[in-house]
Design an enzyme around this catalytic site. Structure first.
Site, PDB file in Angstrom:
ATOM      1  N   GLU A  91      55.580 -44.753 127.984  1.00 52.45           N
ATOM      2  CA  GLU A  91      55.104 -45.991 127.325  1.00 52.45           C
ATOM      3  C   GLU A  91      54.816 -47.169 128.228  1.00 52.45           C
ATOM      4  OE1 GLU A  91      57.252 -44.649 123.300  1.00 52.45           O
ATOM      5  OE2 GLU A  91      58.298 -46.058 124.651  1.00 52.45           O
ATOM      6  N   CYS A 345      64.112 -53.903 124.361  1.00 56.23           N
ATOM      7  CA  CYS A 345      64.980 -53.467 125.460  1.00 56.23           C
ATOM      8  C   CYS A 345      65.970 -52.138 125.043  1.00 56.23           C
ATOM      9  CB  CYS A 345      65.797 -54.627 125.475  1.00 56.23           C
ATOM     10  SG  CYS A 345      67.191 -54.184 127.304  1.00 56.23           S
TER      11      CYS A 345
END
Ligand code: SF4
Length: 373
Positions: A91, A345
């Site tokens: 990703e 995150c």
């Protein structure tokens, strides 16, 4: 023989030199391929005739493809699910930040929307940090430098990228040769990303920290510290046991002395583990001789595998107040972006909407350790 990425600069340079062709043609090739995603090599104008059969027999214009593009509801985060030539997925996440919304000297900051790209350097990761879903995947393989650069190529076709952070899947320093080669490509023509706008994040691979500034001058270093003492650090990041905290701090001291750059310290806020007021004081004392920016990262729960919980908002603010107020250390709290698309995150582990996990590894949502602006 498998065709290599045209953005594998080392391989391309070697082949051109073997054939007696100037490597100064590389930026021309790259620029054309970036601007013409579906082109064939023989469409690139103004190259020596000997170059065309060489490119066609050894290279591909892109070895990876963008499988899925996910836009976050916050309109700032875009996640690209990139399929590599071996069938694995990584990703890359684009974050757009409007600098005019920040305040500088009581006034809005100059500038405009700036995009930061968070890139992956490995499929999976062997570091097994306990807060990280990528770590739960285990290690699959390293990306080539071309596969790393291709993430920038794909993202550049969506928006202009100003900053790059190596905080996607993987520990970049565990893939050091490809990392260095990829960053050198990103700095050069036609990408022209300033090295000061590139940040390499590491859990603290000391031999690589020691040579980073010599290999990539002006590139920023971010260190996942996550605790002010070795015992807690090893509980959060088991592989930290390989190097003592003293060795790490000495490597950072040498890096800072050579580079004269501030170091970014990443600190994930885990309730009851590393977020006490005493630990804030210990962290400040550990770092008081350094020029650092501490980035406090609110933990994103990653499902049932996580043994951690999120620090309270008040706890995070208090931690920041101690570092800033008592010790005058610049300390930010990372703004969460893209949680709805697992682009926040600690959320980068490959998942394909409607397709389940291509890695077959887990039903855990995605994860990795993401960005600062
Ligand atoms: S936080 Fe980074 S280094 Fe740690 S397991 Fe996750 S990807 Fe690897």
């Amino acid at each position: 023989m498998a065709l290599k990425s045209i953005f594998d600069s080392g391989a391309l340079r070697t082949e051109l030199e073997k054939a007696g062709i100037k490597t100064s043609f590389i930026p021309i090739i790259w620029k054309y391929v970036i601007q013409n995603p579906n082109c064939e090599f023989d469409e690139i104008p103004s190259l020596p005739s000997a170059i065309y059969p060489l490119l066609q027999s050894k290279f591909k214009t892109c070895t990876s493809t963008v499988d899925t593009v996910l836009e976050s509801n916050d309109n700032v985060t875009t996640k690209l699910l990139v399929k590599l030539k071996n069938g694995a997925f990584v990703e890359a996440v684009i974050m757009r930040y409007d600098s005019r919304l920040g305040i500088c000297g009581g006034k809005p900051r100059p500038g405009g929307v700036r995009a930061t790209l968070c890139v992956s350097s490995q499929v999976g990761c062997k570091m097994a940090c306990t807060f990280c879903a990528t770590g739960s995947m285990g290690f699959k393989n390293n990306l080539s430098s071309g596969e790393i650069v291709e993430q920038l190529v794909h993202a550049s076709r969506i928006c202009e990228i100003r900053n790059i952070v190596f905080m996607g899947m993987g520990e970049p320093m565990n893939n050091y040769t490809s990392l260095v080669e990829a960053v050198r490509s990103m700095i050069g023509y036609p990408f022209l990303i300033s090295p000061r706008r590139i940040t390499i994040s590491t859990v603290g691979i000391i031999p690589c920290i020691k040579k980073l500034h010599d290999d990539l001058p002006s590139v920023n270093l971010a260190v996942s510290l996550h605790a002010p003492d070795q015992k807690t650090r090893c509980e959060i990041m088991p592989t930290a046991s390989k190097f003592s905290l003293e060795q790490l701090m000495e490597a950072l001291r040498v890096f800072q002395q050579k580079s004269q750059q501030k170091i970014f310290i990443e600190y994930i806020m885990l309730n009851g583990k590393n977020d006490s007021e005493e630990q804030a004081h210990d962290l400040a004392k550990l770092l008081e001789k350094f020029q650092v920016v501490i980035n406090l990262i609110p933990f994103n729960p990653i499902g049932s595998l996580s043994t951690h919980s999120t620090s309270t908002d008040q706890g995070v603010v208090k931690f920041q107040q101690i570092l800033r107020g008592t010790y005058n250390i610049r300390t930010t709290i990372r703004k969460q972006m893209g949680q709805d698309i697992m682009g926040a995150c600690g959320q980068l582990v490959v998942s394909i909407p409607g397709k389940g996990s291509p890695e077959g590894s887990s039903s855990v949502p995605d994860i990795e350790d993401l960005i600062r602006v």
